[in-house]
Design a protein around this motif. Structure first.
Motif, short mmCIF file in Angstrom:
data_model
loop_
_atom_site.label_atom_id
_atom_site.label_comp_id
_atom_site.label_asym_id
_atom_site.label_seq_id
_atom_site.Cartn_x
_atom_site.Cartn_y
_atom_site.Cartn_z
N VAL A 146 -11.94 -3.74 2.63
CA VAL A 146 -10.86 -4.54 3.21
C VAL A 146 -9.85 -4.94 2.14
CG1 VAL A 146 -10.31 -6.70 4.40
CG2 VAL A 146 -12.32 -5.37 5.08
N ASP A 147 -10.34 -5.29 0.95
CA ASP A 147 -9.46 -5.73 -0.12
C ASP A 147 -8.47 -4.66 -0.57
OD1 ASP A 147 -10.76 -8.13 -0.11
OD2 ASP A 147 -11.92 -7.77 -1.93
N ASP A 148 -8.78 -3.40 -0.27
CA ASP A 148 -7.96 -2.30 -0.77
C ASP A 148 -6.87 -1.87 0.21
OD1 ASP A 148 -9.52 -2.25 -3.05
OD2 ASP A 148 -10.84 -0.67 -2.31
N VAL A 149 -6.74 -2.57 1.33
CA VAL A 149 -5.82 -2.13 2.38
C VAL A 149 -4.81 -3.23 2.72
CG1 VAL A 149 -5.62 -1.26 4.75
CG2 VAL A 149 -7.63 -0.67 3.36
N VAL A 150 -3.56 -2.82 2.88
CA VAL A 150 -2.52 -3.65 3.49
C VAL A 150 -2.14 -3.00 4.81
CG1 VAL A 150 -0.14 -4.49 3.33
CG2 VAL A 150 -1.61 -4.51 1.29
N PHE A 151 -2.21 -3.76 5.89
CA PHE A 151 -1.87 -3.24 7.22
C PHE A 151 -0.42 -3.59 7.53
CE2 PHE A 151 -6.42 -4.02 7.18
CZ PHE A 151 -6.91 -2.81 7.63
N LEU A 152 0.36 -2.56 7.84
CA LEU A 152 1.79 -2.73 8.07
C LEU A 152 2.08 -2.75 9.57
CD1 LEU A 152 4.71 -2.82 7.03
CD2 LEU A 152 4.66 -0.31 6.98
N VAL A 153 2.73 -3.80 10.01
CA VAL A 153 3.21 -3.91 11.39
C VAL A 153 4.71 -3.63 11.37
CG1 VAL A 153 3.36 -5.38 13.45
CG2 VAL A 153 1.44 -5.66 11.83
N LYS A 154 5.09 -2.44 11.81
CA LYS A 154 6.47 -2.00 11.69
C LYS A 154 7.40 -2.78 12.63
CE LYS A 154 5.21 2.76 10.46
NZ LYS A 154 5.31 4.18 10.89
N THR B 220 -4.42 0.50 -3.88
CA THR B 220 -4.11 -0.18 -2.62
C THR B 220 -3.45 0.80 -1.66
OG1 THR B 220 -3.82 -2.31 -3.73
CG2 THR B 220 -2.83 -2.07 -1.53
N VAL B 221 -3.92 0.80 -0.42
CA VAL B 221 -3.40 1.72 0.60
C VAL B 221 -2.67 0.90 1.65
CG1 VAL B 221 -4.03 3.37 2.39
CG2 VAL B 221 -5.26 3.36 0.21
N VAL B 222 -1.47 1.33 2.03
CA VAL B 222 -0.72 0.71 3.12
C VAL B 222 -0.86 1.59 4.35
CG1 VAL B 222 1.53 -0.05 3.95
CG2 VAL B 222 0.91 -0.39 1.55
N LEU B 223 -1.40 1.03 5.42
CA LEU B 223 -1.61 1.76 6.67
C LEU B 223 -0.67 1.19 7.74
CD1 LEU B 223 -5.51 1.95 6.68
CD2 LEU B 223 -3.88 3.67 5.86
N GLY B 224 0.19 2.05 8.28
CA GLY B 224 1.17 1.57 9.24
C GLY B 224 1.25 2.37 10.52
N ALA B 225 0.48 3.45 10.64
CA ALA B 225 0.49 4.26 11.86
C ALA B 225 -0.82 5.02 11.95
CB ALA B 225 1.68 5.23 11.87
N GLY B 226 -1.23 5.28 13.20
CA GLY B 226 -2.44 6.04 13.42
C GLY B 226 -3.64 5.16 13.73
N HIS B 227 -4.75 5.82 13.99
CA HIS B 227 -5.97 5.12 14.41
C HIS B 227 -6.75 4.62 13.21
CE1 HIS B 227 -10.18 5.26 16.41
NE2 HIS B 227 -9.63 4.07 16.53
N ALA C 126 7.46 -4.11 -0.72
CA ALA C 126 7.84 -2.77 -0.27
C ALA C 126 7.48 -2.56 1.19
CB ALA C 126 7.15 -1.71 -1.14
N ALA C 127 6.31 -3.04 1.59
CA ALA C 127 5.90 -2.88 2.98
C ALA C 127 6.84 -3.64 3.91
CB ALA C 127 4.47 -3.37 3.15
N LEU C 128 7.24 -4.83 3.52
CA LEU C 128 8.14 -5.62 4.36
C LEU C 128 9.49 -4.93 4.52
CD1 LEU C 128 7.48 -9.29 3.22
CD2 LEU C 128 7.37 -8.43 5.55
N LEU C 129 9.95 -4.29 3.48
CA LEU C 129 11.26 -3.67 3.51
C LEU C 129 11.22 -2.24 4.03
CD1 LEU C 129 12.57 -4.96 0.08
CD2 LEU C 129 13.23 -5.77 2.34
N GLY C 130 10.00 -1.73 4.27
CA GLY C 130 9.88 -0.36 4.74
C GLY C 130 10.08 0.65 3.64
#
Length: 217
Positions: free
Chosen positions: A67-75, A30-37, A16-20
């Motif tokens: 750390v295990d609970d986060v996926v960092f999204l590079v848009k 699990t939390v996906v973080l893709g914007a902000g500080h 889902a993160a890859l496809l936006g």
């Protein structure tokens, strides 16, 4: 316990993160973080243990995460062309795509920080802790760098010329750098930290953690 990559893929989180797309509702842990500080690397020393976590400032109030609970999204908005400048050769061939989370904040993208603010001065020798980038696996190379006033890069970490790379950090500080990813896909970055206690000279080392970055094509 770190979630195996195959389980994250199977749950649809990374896909889902890859496809936006939206993260599946059932993936509440699990939390996906893709914007902000976000202080992607947040170091702390508590009860004799050196720890690495994530300080998420994208929410109010800000929270500490494992750390295990986060996926960092590079848009996909992070994709640029490698500059036609030999100094940036570590990013790839000129004109080729590279995905960069910039040192200077772009509010549409993740702004990754590295923090030692929770470690008081005087705890470690020379008020210093070393962050060790042990291994990068996945889609492609990863580099972390800063730029000076005239735009010349200072490379801090570069998996393209071999790891581990050691990044010395002053305690009680907070800093930003650009994080660059050579290809779209999943990147796993294994990191640990080490320091020497000022009082005894004893070396302390954190448990290693594995960061999960997903780069959109």
């Amino acid at each position: 316990m770190r979630k195996p990559l195959r389980l994250l893929l199977g749950s649809g989180i990374l896909a889902a993160a890859l496809l936006g797309a939206a993260v599946p509702a059932q993936a509440t842990d699990t939390v996906v973080l893709g914007a902000g500080h976000v202080d992607v690397v947040d170091l702390a020393y508590e009860d004799g243990v050196l720890e690495i976590g994530v300080h998420d400032e994208t929410v109010e109030p800000d929270v500490e995460r494992e750390v295990d609970d986060v996926v960092f999204l590079v848009k996909k908005a992070a994709k640029i062309a490698v500059p036609d400048d030999p100094a940036f050769g570590f990013l790839g061939s000129p004109g080729k795509p590279v995905w960069v989370l910039p040192e200077i904040q772009n509010e549409d993208l993740l702004w990754p920080g590295i923090a030692t603010e929770e470690i008081e001065n005087g705890v470690f020798a020379a008020d210093s802790v070393t962050l060790k980038f042990e291994k990068v696996t996945g889609a492609g190379r990863v580099a972390i760098f800063t730029e000076n006033a005239v735009g010349a890069p200072n490379v801090l970490v570069n998996s393209g010329d071999g790891l581990p790379d050691a990044l010395p950090l002053a305690t009680g500080t907070h800093q930003h750098a650009s994080w660059a990813f050579q290809k779209a896909g999943v990147h796993l970055i294994k990191v640990s930290a080490t320091a020497e206690l000022a009082a005894t000279g004893q070396s302390v080392t954190s448990a290693p953690v594995v960061y999960k970055f997903v780069v959109q094509p």
